[in-house]
Write an enzyme that holds these catalytic residues in place. Structure first.
Site, PDB file in Angstrom:
ATOM      1  N   HIS A  31    -112.246 -10.634 -33.704  1.00  0.00           N
ATOM      2  CA  HIS A  31    -113.145 -11.001 -34.800  1.00  0.00           C
ATOM      3  C   HIS A  31    -112.554 -12.091 -35.688  1.00  0.00           C
ATOM      4  CE1 HIS A  31    -115.392  -7.566 -33.387  1.00  0.00           C
ATOM      5  NE2 HIS A  31    -116.406  -8.280 -33.827  1.00  0.00           N
ATOM      6  N   ARG A  66    -123.927 -10.257 -38.941  1.00  0.00           N
ATOM      7  CA  ARG A  66    -122.928  -9.183 -38.861  1.00  0.00           C
ATOM      8  C   ARG A  66    -122.757  -8.568 -40.250  1.00  0.00           C
ATOM      9  NH1 ARG A  66    -120.371 -12.835 -34.836  1.00  0.00           N
ATOM     10  NH2 ARG A  66    -119.840 -11.626 -33.005  1.00  0.00           N
ATOM     11  N   ARG A  70    -127.872  -6.825 -38.101  1.00  0.00           N
ATOM     12  CA  ARG A  70    -127.252  -5.739 -37.350  1.00  0.00           C
ATOM     13  C   ARG A  70    -126.648  -4.734 -38.318  1.00  0.00           C
ATOM     14  NH1 ARG A  70    -122.333  -6.885 -33.386  1.00  0.00           N
ATOM     15  NH2 ARG A  70    -121.228  -7.119 -35.364  1.00  0.00           N
ATOM     16  N   GLU A 107    -123.858  -3.554 -25.213  1.00  0.00           N
ATOM     17  CA  GLU A 107    -122.455  -4.001 -25.261  1.00  0.00           C
ATOM     18  C   GLU A 107    -121.488  -2.949 -24.740  1.00  0.00           C
ATOM     19  OE1 GLU A 107    -121.277  -5.052 -29.219  1.00  0.00           O
ATOM     20  OE2 GLU A 107    -122.303  -3.371 -30.142  1.00  0.00           O
ATOM     21  N   ASN A 130    -119.061  -9.898 -25.971  1.00  0.00           N
ATOM     22  CA  ASN A 130    -117.660  -9.734 -26.383  1.00  0.00           C
ATOM     23  C   ASN A 130    -117.194  -8.309 -26.087  1.00  0.00           C
ATOM     24  OD1 ASN A 130    -118.133 -12.233 -27.444  1.00  0.00           O
ATOM     25  ND2 ASN A 130    -118.409 -11.511 -29.534  1.00  0.00           N
ATOM     26  N   ASP A 131    -118.025  -7.357 -26.479  1.00  0.00           N
ATOM     27  CA  ASP A 131    -117.650  -5.970 -26.215  1.00  0.00           C
ATOM     28  C   ASP A 131    -117.964  -5.566 -24.784  1.00  0.00           C
ATOM     29  OD1 ASP A 131    -116.389  -4.891 -28.510  1.00  0.00           O
ATOM     30  OD2 ASP A 131    -118.285  -5.153 -29.578  1.00  0.00           O
ATOM     31  N   ARG A 141    -110.048  -6.886 -26.595  1.00  0.00           N
ATOM     32  CA  ARG A 141    -110.399  -8.276 -26.895  1.00  0.00           C
ATOM     33  C   ARG A 141    -109.496  -8.911 -27.941  1.00  0.00           C
ATOM     34  NH1 ARG A 141    -116.223  -7.292 -29.885  1.00  0.00           N
ATOM     35  NH2 ARG A 141    -115.898  -9.259 -30.947  1.00  0.00           N
ATOM     36  N   CYS A 143    -125.838 -12.553 -27.846  1.00  0.00           N
ATOM     37  CA  CYS A 143    -125.239 -12.978 -29.111  1.00  0.00           C
ATOM     38  C   CYS A 143    -123.718 -12.926 -29.091  1.00  0.00           C
ATOM     39  CB  CYS A 143    -125.793 -12.157 -30.268  1.00  0.00           C
ATOM     40  SG  CYS A 143    -125.426 -10.416 -30.135  1.00  0.00           S
TER      41      CYS A 143
HETATM   42  C1  PEP Z   1    -120.413  -8.660 -29.124  1.00  0.00           C
HETATM   43  O1  PEP Z   1    -119.787  -7.617 -28.951  1.00  0.00           O
HETATM   44  O2  PEP Z   1    -120.604  -9.521 -28.227  1.00  0.00           O
HETATM   45  C2  PEP Z   1    -121.013  -8.956 -30.449  1.00  0.00           C
HETATM   46  C3  PEP Z   1    -121.826  -9.966 -30.628  1.00  0.00           C
HETATM   47  O3  PEP Z   1    -120.646  -8.190 -31.493  1.00  0.00           O
HETATM   48  P1  PEP Z   1    -119.208  -8.257 -32.189  1.00  0.00           P
HETATM   49  O4  PEP Z   1    -118.499  -9.476 -31.674  1.00  0.00           O
HETATM   50  O5  PEP Z   1    -119.435  -8.306 -33.643  1.00  0.00           O
HETATM   51  O6  PEP Z   1    -118.560  -6.982 -31.740  1.00  0.00           O
HETATM   52 MG    MG Z   2    -119.878  -6.046 -30.379  1.00  0.00          MG
END
Ligand code: PEP
Ligand code: MG
Length: 587
Positions: free
Chosen positions: A210, A317, A354, A453, A476-477, A487, A524
């Site tokens: 993040h 977010r 979200r 995710e 991402n997740d 990550r 996203c």
């Molecule tokens: C993701 O997991 O791809 C996402 C957009 O949410 P975050 O990066 O905030 O976990």
């Molecule tokens: Mg996520």
């Protein structure tokens, strides 16, 4: 001597500036620039903290019992000496007056300079005194924050030590500055959003941590996972950050500086060229209209989203409203005002809010790293956290529903995996509406979507398509959980592969099942903002991309050059390849 450090490239461009090292401290330290007119007051804050801590240590010294180990009194004497030392005071004064750092930041900067000198000392005893200095500075910081100042721990010692004069340079504060830190929490990054740094480097972190995500949203060159950069770079060193290559060049020669200054100008020209696409609709060569949406962290980011031509916010977010508040969560009214600002800021375009996603690498507080739990990414995070505290969740739902009076709002739920989590979420949504009805407070209609995710969600799409109006893929997740790779951990960053066949299958399935059910699917995660993946995602049928506003124009450029119909058979080939990355390179 010039040397380079390699890390992970997370935000594009070249930054050249003097290094500002943010020392990690056990006390949560705010970093901000003060005005000239505040210099005296800021120095006075340090002086009074020094006086108070001095009195406190003197009191402790006088009250040391006769039978206490002799080290205790000696330790307190060392602390008193350090508190009085002019070199510490002079250095701190430099950071405040010449660099306009706030008092706490000045203290930690000077701590960093002096502890480095301790590290270089030949004498093992003197080297050990670094710990004492850290304790003294920590006491000062705690005092300034109004926190209880803990007793120092006695350690064996021979005699007291001092430190060398530092080699601070006295540049004016107009010099471009780059930030070097061991680690920065997302909350730290947020604080730097308004700051003057032209680039930053951290020792730790992965490409989709993040911290890296927030860095990307700042649109300044950044390198993470640079291992020991914060030890190798010194306060005030000249540094080049190459955010495209993931390289940091320390103390560059004039020739290298000139070469990078040239690259910087080229990048600026490229930016100006792309800026012409702001108002161009994102339509492929074969006439497919593509929605390019923005990911934002704060309501004010909506301005940048609009400026870059986003057709809405695909991911707000909301957790960033909850961070860095020392556990004090924002109440319904505060959240409502923030969501309303974002919705109004988008001037009629849709905003997808979200619900809070804290946990894992997004602790509520900078210092509140969840050490008690071995696997925070698999723990009480996102919707799990919300469902564990229904009254907190209800207040967020009410605030979001209320903001829908001011424009088009979509509600997005993170990290769902179980049918019962979905049902509980909808029950709470019904309850939130009833509570507002009872209070007679107006609220609007929202479309409700789920983040895909967690692999379990991507493998239970019919369930999600039954309940939700739309889906948003959080790659991402999804990548983290499918490939079992933290990550935020730079040590396994090389295994974080968006093009792993398993990931591509999950993505393709989600996009096609969504289309078959007539439901919108957007993406996203960071993949959406990577222009090298745009053609593949278009070929897979993706029509809604949400990314940092700063990435939007490059992705749009790819969209404008692509023929989605012709990309479809190629995308199918890539998905079924053993090594999709190689197929992409061949094309
Ligand atoms: C993701 O997991 O791809 C996402 C957009 O949410 P975050 O990066 O905030 O976990
Ligand atoms: Mg996520």
């Amino acid at each position: 001597m010039t040397f380079s450090i390699h890390g992970l490239a997370v935000a594009r461009g070249i930054a050249i500036g003097r290094a500002v090292l943010v020392a990690s401290s056990r006390v949560d330290v705010a970093h901000y620039f003060i005005e000239h007119s505040q210099i005296d007051a800021e120095l006075q804050r340090i002086t009074s903290a020094r006086q108070s801590v001095m009195q406190e240590v003197q009191r402790l010294h006088q009250s040391v019992p006769k039978d206490a180990p002799p080290e205790l009194a000696a330790l307190l004497e060392v602390h008193m000496m350090m508190l009085q030392d002019e070199m510490l005071a002079d250095g701190v004064k430099h950071w405040v007056t010449d660099r306009l750092y706030n008092a706490e930041w000045a203290l930690t900067s000077q701590l960093e300079v002096v502890t480095r000198q301790f590290d270089e000392m030949e004498d093992a005893y003197l080297r050990e005194r670094k710990g004492d200095l850290e304790q003294v500075v920590e006491r000062l910081l705690r005092h300034m924050k109004g926190l209880p100042t803990a007793l120092p721990q006695p350690t064996p010692r021979k005699s007291a030590g001092g430190w060398q004069q530092d080699q601070l340079l006295d540049d004016s504060h107009d010099v471009p500055l780059v930030l070097i830190a061991h680690d920065l929490s997302p909350a730290d990054m947020l604080q730097f959003k308004q700051s003057v740094f032209t680039g930053f480097v951290t020792d730790v972190g992965g490409k989709t941590s993040h911290t890296a995500i927030v860095a990307r949203s700042l649109d300044i060159p950044a390198v993470v996972g640079a291992r020991n950069a914060s030890h190798l770079v010194r306060q005030d060193d000249w540094v080049i950050i190459d955010g495209d290559a993931g390289v940091i060049i320390v103390s560059p020669s004039t020739i290298i500086l000139e070469e990078y200054a040239f690259k910087q100008r080229q990048a600026q020209l490229e930016r100006e060229r792309l800026a012409r696409l702001k108002k161009t609709p994102a339509v492929t060569l074969d006439g497919q209209k593509i929605d390019l949406l923005a990911n934002i962290e704060l309501p004010e980011d909506s301005q940048q989203a609009l400026a870059m031509g986003a057709v809405g916010v695909g991911l707000f977010r909301s957790e960033f409203l909850f961070m860095g508040r020392e556990g004090q969560l924002p109440n319904e009214e505060e959240q409502y005002q923030a969501y309303k600002r974002a919705v109004e800021g988008m001037k009629g375009l849709p905003v997808t809010i979200r619900t809070v996603d804290v946990g894992a690498d997004k602790p509520l507080d900078r210092t509140a790293k969840d050490e008690a739990h071995l696997n925070p990414a698999l723990g009480l995070r996102a919707i799990r956290w919300s469902l564990a505290d229904p009254s907190m969740f209800l207040s967020q739902l009410r605030a979001i529903l209320r903001s829908a009076v001011h424009g088009q709002v979509n509600l997005l739920i993170p990290m769902l995996a179980h049918a019962r989590e979905i049902r509980q979420t909808f029950e709470l949504l019904v309850q939130a509406r009833k509570q507002l009805d009872k209070r007679g407070v107006p609220y609007g209609d929202v479309r409700v979507g789920a983040m895909i995710e967690v692999p379990a969600a991507a493998l239970s799409l019919p369930l999600f398509l039954k309940y939700f109006d739309f889906l948003s893929i959080g790659t991402n997740d999804l990548i983290q959980y499918t490939l079992a790779i933290d990550r935020a951990d730079e040590q396994v960053a090389h295994l974080y592969d968006p093009l792993h066949p398993a990931i591509l299958h999950l993505l393709a399935d989600t996009i096609s099942q969504g289309a078959a059910a007539g439901k919108e699917v957007s993406l996203c995660g960071e993949m959406a903002g990577d222009p090298s993946l745009t053609r593949l995602l278009l070929g897979m049928g993706l029509r809604h991309f949400s990314m940092h506003p700063t990435q939007l124009l490059r992705v749009k450029q790819e969209v404008l050059r692509s023929d989605a119909t012709r990309l479809k058979p190629w995308a199918l080939k890539v998905i079924s390849a053993e090594e999709p990355a190689v197929e992409i390179l061949k094309s």
